[in-house]
Design an enzyme around this catalytic site. Structure first.
Site, PDB file in Angstrom:
ATOM      1  CG  ASP A 171       3.547   2.188   4.733  1.00 25.09           C
ATOM      2  OD1 ASP A 171       4.664   2.375   4.222  1.00 25.09           O
ATOM      3  OD2 ASP A 171       2.555   1.854   4.042  1.00 25.09           O
TER       4      ASP A 171
HETATM    5  C1  BGC Z   1       4.152   1.797   1.007  1.00 25.81           C
HETATM    6  C2  BGC Z   1       4.721   0.509   1.541  1.00 25.81           C
HETATM    7  C3  BGC Z   1       6.178   0.412   1.184  1.00 25.81           C
HETATM    8  C4  BGC Z   1       6.898   1.619   1.732  1.00 25.81           C
HETATM    9  C5  BGC Z   1       8.391   1.613   1.475  1.00 25.81           C
HETATM   10  C6  BGC Z   1       4.987   2.999   1.372  1.00 25.81           C
HETATM   11  O1  BGC Z   1       4.590   4.141   0.707  1.00 25.81           O
HETATM   12  O2  BGC Z   1       2.832   1.948   1.483  1.00 25.81           O
HETATM   13  O3  BGC Z   1       4.003  -0.580   1.031  1.00 25.81           O
HETATM   14  O4  BGC Z   1       6.715  -0.779   1.677  1.00 25.81           O
HETATM   15  O5  BGC Z   1       6.357   2.770   1.123  1.00 25.81           O
HETATM   16  O6  BGC Z   1       8.688   1.801   0.149  1.00 25.81           O
END
Ligand code: BGC
Length: 767
Positions: free
Chosen positions: A288
Site C-alpha cells: 500500500d
Molecule cells: C489506500 C489504498 C489505495 C492507495 C492508492 C492508499 O492510501 O489505502 O487502498 O489503493 O492509497 O491510492
C-alpha cells in the site's frame, strides 16, 4: 546471519539466511521460466538496476510529465505509475518506456477504480446490498472499460477487507460483514475488471487488497493495529482473498496495518506462507502507499534499508510511492543480504502480469477501441445497481409507495436532496458530477408539472448545528401532502482515514426530523451514508425509512422509482445495524457464549429493581442498556409485498461426506405487487471441535415474482459449505447434525436438519 548489526534484527525476523534460496523461490523461478519464456529471456537481459526499476511504482503528475519522471522512465527506473488518467500523458509515458528505455518494458498504470470511473455506481457496501454479484460484475466491467479508455491498465480493487465495525470509514469500500456474501462479490469484481482475457481492450488487472486483516482495525480507527487469532483469520478474513485469487486476481496489495504484531507489508506468514506456499499465487504483491517506508514508523525497521529488506524478503514485489527499494535494494544485494535470485523471483511476477495484460504487444491505449464512457447503457446500469442497493428499513402503515395520483404537492427537504457530488460517495477521483441525477431532480422529473415540489435544504451540510433553515423547511412541509427528507453523511465522512466514534446522524439532522414530524405530514426519510448508522433517534419520528448508501450517479432516479412504486425496494443489509455504537462489533454470525441471551431472560437496566442482589445465576450475555439484538439484522430489508416461505425439503435427511445436499423451498409473493426477493439459506454446525457461528449464510438467490406467484427455489449445499478451519488450523468437515434455515433475512425461521455421516449408514461400522 550478516555481520551488519542494523540488519540483524530484521534478518532474524525474515527467517533462515538467504530467503531467496527457500524452496518456494526455486519453484517460482522454474514456473516463471516455463510459463513465460519471454519473461525468462527478458529477465536474463536485465541489469540489477533495471530489475529494481520494475519494482518501483511512482505517482504521476496528472496531465504532465516532469523532467524527473521522464528521465526515470527512460532510464528504466520505474515499473508502474499511479494516478495518471490523462490519456495523452499516459500514452506518452508508455512511449518513453517502450521507445526510450533500454529494454522497452511498458508501464503498469494504476488507479483506484473502486465503484465506477466516470459513471459512478453505489459504493461497494451499497452494491453488496443488492445481493447481486452478477450486477457488480457488469458494473466492474463498465468501470474497467471507462478507466481503460483513460490509459489505466490496473485497478486497486476489489477491496476485500471483512469488517464488523461501522465506525471504520473504509466499511464503505467493503462488501460487508459476511465471508460468503463478500466472497461472491470478490469473484464478481475480479471477473468484471479482468474480463475473460486480460489482454483484451477494456480488461484491467485487479488488485485484491488490503492483505490482510485491515478491516479489524482496533476501535474502527483507520490504520490501527489488528489482532486476529489465526482460526478467525482463516475462517473470516482470508476467504474473500482466496475467492479473488481463485477468480484469477492478477495482483494483491499488502495492508498498511500490522497483523498480530507484524506489519502486513513485511509479514512472511501472510505473503509467503499463506499467499504463495499454501495458495500458489503467481501474480505480484504491491505495497500500500508508502507502507514499506512506514515499517520504520511501526517500529519494525530501524531505517529505510531495513524496511526494504524486510518487505522484499517477505515477498512484496513492488513498492508504491516510497523509495526504500529504489534506494536500498542494490546495496542489500551488493552486501550479500539479499540474493539477486530473490529479486528475480519478485520481478518475474511483475513482468508476467505485464505480458498477461498484452502490454508488450500493445502498450498504447486507443479509446476508439472502447465503448464511450457514461453512455446511456452505462447510466442504465448505474441506475439498476442503485435501485437494487436500496434497503427499505421502515414503512409504517404502508406509507410507501407514494401514489402520484393522490399528490398535489410534496416537500423535498434536507442537505442531501440535491447534491450531485455527495451522493457519489468515497473514492470517486474520476466521477463526473455533471452526470449526477439528484433525488430532487428525479422527483421533479417524475412528478412533472401537475405536482408542486417545495424544496428546502434546511441545513447547509449534514454536520450543521444551525437551525436557521428549519422554519423554511417546516413551511415547505406544511404546504405538502408528503414530506421526503434526505439525510445522512457527506461522502468525506467515510472512506480512508475517515472513521467516526459516534455513528448517529451528524449535526442537527435528528432535530430537523423532529420538527418535520411535528407537522403531522407523512414523513419519509431517505438516508445516504457510507456506513451503517445508529438511527434510533429518528425511527420513531418517521413513517418510512429508506437506506440508500451513497448511491452514485443515478441515485436520484433509482430512489424516485422506489418512492413512487415504479419498483419495489429489494436490497437487503450486508451488515448488521447496531442500536448503539457500544454494541460494536455486532454481527449475525457470532459464536455462542455459554450464556446466550433470550428475550425472556433479558432484563433492561430500567427494569432492574433497586438493590437487586448480585448473583451469577440466570445471567445472560447482553448489554443492560442496548440488549443483545441489533436495530436491523443482516439480510434484512422490506418490500412493497410480503413473501411466504413453505415446503422446505431436503434431498436426504442424511448425507455422506463428500455428497451434495439439495435444499428446496417454495417462495410465494403474498401481495399484489411484482417484486424481487433475496432468498437466503443459513447453516449451523451445532457441535464442532471449535465454536461455530450460530448461523452462516451459505446460499442466496435474487428471484422476481409477480403478485400471487409462487416458485420453488433450489440450493445445493456442497461439501465445502460444511467445512471450516479447525483447531489445528486445517480445513475440516466434521460429521454430525446440521441445522439450516431459509427465509428473507438472517432471522429466518423455516428450519430443517440433516445429518452428515462419515460413511454410508448401511455400513455396519458406522455410528
Ligand atoms: C489506500 C489504498 C489505495 C492507495 C492508492 C492508499 O492510501 O489505502 O487502498 O489503493 O492509497 O491510492
Amino acid at each position: 546471519m550478516p555481520n551488519d548489526p542494523v540488519a540483524a534484527r530484521v534478518w532474524a525476523l525474515a527467517g533462515p539466511a538467504r530467503v531467496s534460496r527457500a524452496p518456494e523461490t526455486a519453484a517460482a523461478n522454474a514456473a516463471c521460466d516455463a510459463l513465460e519464456t519471454r519473461v525468462g529471456d527478458l529477465l536474463d537481459r536485465m541489469t540489477l538496476a533495471e530489475k529494481i526499476g520494475q519494482m518501483a511504482q511512482v505517482n504521476g503528475h496528472e496531465g504532465s510529465v516532469s523532467e524527473e519522471l521522464r528521465a526515470a522512465v527512460a532510464g528504466g527506473r520505474v515499473g508502474a505509475i499511479l494516478n495518471e488518467v490523462h490519456l495523452p500523458t499516459a500514452n506518452e509515458l508508455q512511449r518513453i518506456a517502450v521507445e526510450e528505455s533500454r529494454l522497452g518494458i511498458p508501464l503498469l498504470m494504476g488507479r483506484d477504480v473502486i465503484h465506477g470511473f466516470r459513471t459512478i455506481l453505489p459504493i461497494p457496501l451499497g452494491q453488496a446490498a443488492s445481493f447481486n454479484p452478477e450486477l457488480a460484475r457488469q458494473g466492474a466491467r463498465m468501470a474497467a472499460q471507462e478507466a481503460a479508455a483513460a490509459g489505466i491498465n490496473w485497478s486497486f480493487a476489489p477491496m476485500l477487507d471483512i469488517t464488523r465495525d461501522p465506525r471504520w470509514g473504509r466499511v464503505a469500500e467493503t462488501f460487508g460483514e459476511d465471508p460468503y456474501l463478500f466472497s461472491r462479490f470478490a469473484e464478481a469484481m475480479v471477473r468484471g475488471l479482468q474480463g475473460d482475457d486480460l489482454a483484451r481492450p477494456g480488461s484491467i488487472a485487479a488488485c485484491a487488497k488490503h492483505f490482510a486483516g485491515y478491516g479489524a482495525s482496533e476501535s474502527g480507527r483507520d490504520y490501527n493495529t489488528t489482532n486476529i487469532p489465526e482460526i478467525e483469520l482463516r475462517n473470516v478474513h482470508l476467504p474473500t482473498f482466496r475467492a479473488a485469487l481463485d477468480a484469477g486476481a492478477a495482483t494483491f496489495m499488502s495492508s498498511f496495518s500490522a497483523l498480530n504484531g507484524v506489519p502486513a507489508s513485511a509479514n512472511r506468514f501472510l505473503l509467503r506462507q499463506v499467499l504463495r506456499e499454501e495458495w500458489g499465487f503467481d501474480g505480484f504483491v504491491v505495497s500500500d502507499w508508502a507502507a514499506i517506508s512506514q515499517l520504520t514508523i511501526h517500529g519494525l525497521a530501524a531505517d529505510q534499508r531495513e524496511a526494504a529488506f524486510a518487505a522484499a524478503s517477505a515477498g512484496v514485489n513492488m513498492e508504491m510511492a516510497s523509495s526504500a527499494y529504489t534506494d536500498h535494494l542494490a546495496g542489500l544485494v551488493a552486501d550479500g543480504h539479499l540474493e539477486e535470485a530473490l529479486l528475480d523471483e519478485l520481478v518475474c511476477a511483475i513482468l508476467q502480469v505485464k505480458f498477461r495484460l498484452g502490454l508488450f504487444d500493445s502498450p498504447y491505449t486507443d479509446p476508439a477501441a472502447l465503448p464511450p464512457a457514461a453512455s446511456e447503457d452505462h447510466l442504465a446500469l448505474a441506475r439498476r445497481s442503485a435501485l437494487q442497493s436500496l434497503v427499505l428499513l421502515e414503512n409504517k402503515d404502508g406509507v410507501l409507495p407514494l401514489s402520484p395520483d393522490r399528490l398535489r404537492s410534496v416537500a423535498v427537504i434536507g442537505p442531501l436532496a440535491d447534491d450531485p457530488y455527495e451522493q457519489l460517495g468515497t473514492w470517486v477521483f474520476d466521477g463526473d458530477t455533471a452526470l449526477s441525477r439528484t433525488p430532487l431532480h428525479a422527483i421533479r422529473e417524475f412528478l412533472g408539472e401537475g405536482v408542486a415540489v417545495h424544496h428546502a435544504r434546511a441545513m447547509e451540510t449534514t454536520r450543521s448545528r444551525s437551525t436557521a433553515g428549519f422554519d423554511e423547511a417546516v413551511a415547505a412541509a406544511g404546504r405538502a401532502d408528503a414530506v421526503m427528507v434526505f439525510l445522512g453523511e457527506e461522502s468525506i465522512l467515510s472512506g480512508e482515514a475517515h472513521s467516526r466514534a459516534n455513528i448517529d446522524l451528524p449535526g442537527n439532522q435528528a432535530d430537523l426530523v423532529r420538527v418535520l414530524a411535528d407537522t403531522g405530514k407523512p414523513l419519509i426519510a431517505v438516508v445516504m451514508a457510507g456506513r451503517p448508522l445508529t438511527l434510533g433517534n429518528i425511527i420513531e419520528e418517521v413513517d418510512a425509512l429508506l437506506f440508500a448508501w451513497h448511491p452514485g450517479t443515478m441515485g436520484g432516479p433509482a430512489i424516485a422509482d422506489v418512492l413512487f412504486g415504479i419498483e419495489s425496494p429489494s436490497g437487503k443489509l450486508p451488515v448488521t445495524f447496531p442500536r448503539m455504537v457500544g454494541q460494536v462489533p455486532i454481527y449475525y454470525a457470532h459464536g455462542n457464549t455459554g450464556k446466550p441471551a433470550t428475550l425472556e431472560q433479558f432484563q433492561h437496566m430500567d427494569d432492574l429493581p433497586v438493590r437487586t442482589p448480585q448473583t451469577s445465576s440466570g445471567l445472560v450475555s447482553a448489554h443492560l442498556d442496548a440488549g443483545f439484538t441489533p436495530q436491523y439484522p443482516f439480510g434484512f430489508g422490506l418490500s412493497y409485498t410480503r413473501f411466504g416461505y413453505s415446503d422446505l425439503s431436503l434431498s436426504s435427511q442424511a448425507i455422506v461426506m463428500g455428497e451434495t445436499l439439495t435444499v428446496r423451498v417454495r417462495v410465494t409473493n403474498l401481495g399484489a405487487c411484482e417484486a424481487d426477493e433475496i432468498v437466503q439459506l443459513y447453516l449451523r454446525d451445532p457441535v464442532a471441535s471449535v465454536v461455530r457461528p450460530v448461523r452462516e449464510l451459505k446460499g442466496f438467490q435474487r428471484i422476481r415474482l409477480a403478485g400471487g406467484e409462487s416458485r420453488e427455489v433450489e440450493f445445493m449445499l456442497a461439501p465445502a459449505d460444511l467445512a471450516f478451519i479447525g483447531q489445528d488450523l486445517r480445513e475440516v468437515v466434521e460429521p454430525g447434525a446440521f441445522h439450516l434455515w431459509v427465509g428473507g433475512d438472517s432471522r429466518a425461521e423455516l428450519h430443517a436438519r440433516f445429518t452428515l455421516l462419515e460413511r454410508p449408514s448401511s455400513d455396519p461400522e458406522s455410528p
